[in-house]
Design an enzyme around this catalytic site. Structure first.
Site, PDB file in Angstrom:
ATOM      1  N   CYS A   1       0.802  -1.233   0.000  1.00  0.00           N
ATOM      2  CA  CYS A   1       0.000   0.000   0.000  1.00  0.00           C
ATOM      3  C   CYS A   1       0.835   1.284   0.000  1.00  0.00           C
ATOM      4  CB  CYS A   1      -1.008   0.007   1.138  1.00  0.00           C
ATOM      5  SG  CYS A   1      -0.279  -0.080   2.769  1.00  0.00           S
TER       6      CYS A   1
ATOM      7  N   LYS B   1      -3.731  -6.663  15.678  1.00  0.00           N
ATOM      8  CA  LYS B   1      -3.599  -5.243  15.382  1.00  0.00           C
ATOM      9  C   LYS B   1      -4.959  -4.667  15.022  1.00  0.00           C
ATOM     10  CE  LYS B   1      -1.691  -2.231  11.938  1.00  0.00           C
ATOM     11  NZ  LYS B   1      -1.197  -2.143  10.602  1.00  0.00           N
TER      12      LYS B   1
ATOM     13  N   SER C   1      -0.971   3.758  15.229  1.00  0.00           N
ATOM     14  CA  SER C   1      -0.815   5.214  15.150  1.00  0.00           C
ATOM     15  C   SER C   1      -1.927   5.997  15.845  1.00  0.00           C
ATOM     16  CB  SER C   1      -0.710   5.631  13.683  1.00  0.00           C
ATOM     17  OG  SER C   1      -1.850   5.198  12.957  1.00  0.00           O
TER      18      SER C   1
ATOM     19  N   TYR D   1       4.909   3.233  18.949  1.00  0.00           N
ATOM     20  CA  TYR D   1       5.606   4.501  18.713  1.00  0.00           C
ATOM     21  C   TYR D   1       6.106   5.100  20.025  1.00  0.00           C
ATOM     22  CZ  TYR D   1       3.279   3.731  14.290  1.00  0.00           C
ATOM     23  OH  TYR D   1       2.855   3.158  13.118  1.00  0.00           O
TER      24      TYR D   1
ATOM     25  N   CYS E   1      -3.363  -2.630  -0.974  1.00  0.00           N
ATOM     26  CA  CYS E   1      -2.277  -3.491  -0.522  1.00  0.00           C
ATOM     27  C   CYS E   1      -1.884  -4.575  -1.525  1.00  0.00           C
ATOM     28  CB  CYS E   1      -2.634  -4.113   0.825  1.00  0.00           C
ATOM     29  SG  CYS E   1      -2.964  -2.857   2.091  1.00  0.00           S
TER      30      CYS E   1
ATOM     31  N   ARG F   1      -1.551   6.497   7.863  1.00  0.00           N
ATOM     32  CA  ARG F   1      -1.728   6.713   6.421  1.00  0.00           C
ATOM     33  C   ARG F   1      -1.279   8.109   6.020  1.00  0.00           C
ATOM     34  NH1 ARG F   1      -7.306   3.191   5.783  1.00  0.00           N
ATOM     35  NH2 ARG F   1      -6.331   1.265   6.530  1.00  0.00           N
TER      36      ARG F   1
ATOM     37  N   LYS G   1      -5.479  -8.739  11.595  1.00  0.00           N
ATOM     38  CA  LYS G   1      -5.388  -7.299  11.367  1.00  0.00           C
ATOM     39  C   LYS G   1      -6.768  -6.800  10.939  1.00  0.00           C
ATOM     40  CE  LYS G   1      -3.124  -3.788   8.569  1.00  0.00           C
ATOM     41  NZ  LYS G   1      -2.060  -3.489   7.598  1.00  0.00           N
TER      42      LYS G   1
ATOM     43  N   ARG H   1     -10.267  -0.823   2.863  1.00  0.00           N
ATOM     44  CA  ARG H   1      -9.562  -2.104   2.945  1.00  0.00           C
ATOM     45  C   ARG H   1     -10.432  -3.232   3.524  1.00  0.00           C
ATOM     46  NH1 ARG H   1      -4.976   0.379   1.649  1.00  0.00           N
ATOM     47  NH2 ARG H   1      -3.825   1.703   3.115  1.00  0.00           N
TER      48      ARG H   1
END
Ligand code: PBG
Length: 328
Positions: free
Chosen positions: A122, A252, A278, A317, A130, A209, A199, A221
């Site tokens: 992607c 995820k 994120s 992160y 993807c 994104r 996922k 998606r």
């Protein structure tokens, strides 16, 4: 006495006691730090919706990796953002692609740090899906089996560049098997696969994104990522990925899917990872910047929650900061 008081508070009296009876622990060795590689030099561009996270040119990314090693975090997962995108995402499997250059540069440093690569198309396709497209029964759709060949090529090229592990995140059927076969054929049977097994099609990927410039140009998606209400299906995905040769399975996102992490942990005898994505990061950062929550406390509580749910490792992160806080 009819109702004897049970003294639960006895073991909560001081920090040493609390520490001694603590049931779950978080260690820097369980964290994986995501990084975004872009073309160019001396680029360190903050992602607006992810304060503290940057698009990094390879020279800067290498510096960042030294920092990650120093913090005691054992691994990074790299995402490549090419300057040229096309229908077939050809930069994803080009030996001179951004991710291949980034992996080679980091591995050349000889750091005590594992490099994991995200295997997906992607970030590399002009349409942001993807995989390769075809005309399907309901309009354009991702062509599963054609995409498998591209993903296998991509994984091989990452490993040829030096990747220590590969992590397919595309959610095509059969991709773990296709990647395993391709790696084995090239003599890379020792390279583990960390599969994004369960996922979900999640709104929490929004900031990523923006960071990876990978929002789909049309549609969404949901035709390949999982429907959020499903858990039985997640177990089936995990089972299939393991049959195809996955070494580590991932759930995820993490925060809204703690039950899925717990079930996977309970039912399968393999290491389980979760991705603290994120949008989860952005929510905490935004509230912290407004002074509404105590960032360190909330981050540590979130990460220990993931460990308690059953995650052996966490992609986050917050990894670098959390590792530093753990040393304090
Ligand atoms: C690539 C990929 C995505 C994420 C990891 N790998 C985005 C997506 O599926 O849209 C999301 C990570 C995050 O939100 O932090 N397919």
């Amino acid at each position: 006495m009819t109702y004897p008081i049970v003294r639960m508070r006895r073991l909560r009296q001081n920090g040493l006691l609390r520490d001694m009876v603590r049931e779950t622990r978080l260690h820097a060795s369980q964290l994986i730090y995501p990084l975004f590689a872009v073309e160019g030099r001396k680029i360190r561009k903050e992602i607006p919706s992810m304060p503290g996270v940057f698009n990094l040119s390879v020279d800067e990314l290498v510096k960042e990796c030294r920092d990650v090693e120093a913090a005691g975090v054992p691994a990074v997962i790299l995402f490549g953002i090419p300057s040229e995108k096309d229908e077939m995402g050809s930069q994803a499997y080009d030996a001179e692609g951004i991710i291949q250059k980034a992996v080679r540069a980091v591995k050349k440093e000889g750091l005590n740090l594992m490099v994991i690569t995200d295997v997906c198309l992607c970030e590399y396709t002009s349409h942001g899906h993807c995989g390769a497209l075809r005309d399907g029964r309901y309009g354009k759709e991702v062509d599963n089996d054609r995409t498998l060949e591209l993903l296998a090529r991509e994984a091989v090229s990452h490993v040829e560049a030096g990747a220590d592990l590969v992590a397919p995140s595309d959610m095509m059927d059969g991709r773990v098997g296709a990647i395993r076969d391709a790696l084995d054929e090239k003599g890379f049977e020792a390279v583990p696969i960390l599969a994004y097994a369960a996922k979900y099609a999640s709104g929490f990927y929004g900031p990523f994104r923006e960071a990876a410039q990978s929002a789909p140009a049309f549609g969404d998606r949901r035709g390949y990522q999982m429907d959020p209400p499903n858990v039985r299906e997640a177990l089936r995905e995990v089972e299939l990925d393991l049959q195809e040769g996955a070494d580590i399975v991932m759930v995820k996102p993490a925060m809204a899917y703690m039950d899925v992490i717990a079930k996977v942990k309970e039912l399968f005898q393999v290491p389980v990872a979760c991705y603290n994505v994120s949008g989860e990061y952005s929510m905490i950062k935004a509230a912290a910047l407004k002074g509404w929550i105590d960032e360190k406390r909330v981050v540590m509580e979130t990460l220990i929650g993931m460990r308690r749910a059953g995650a052996d490792m966490i992609l986050t992160y917050h990894a670098k900061e959390a590792a530093r806080w753990l040393k304090e």
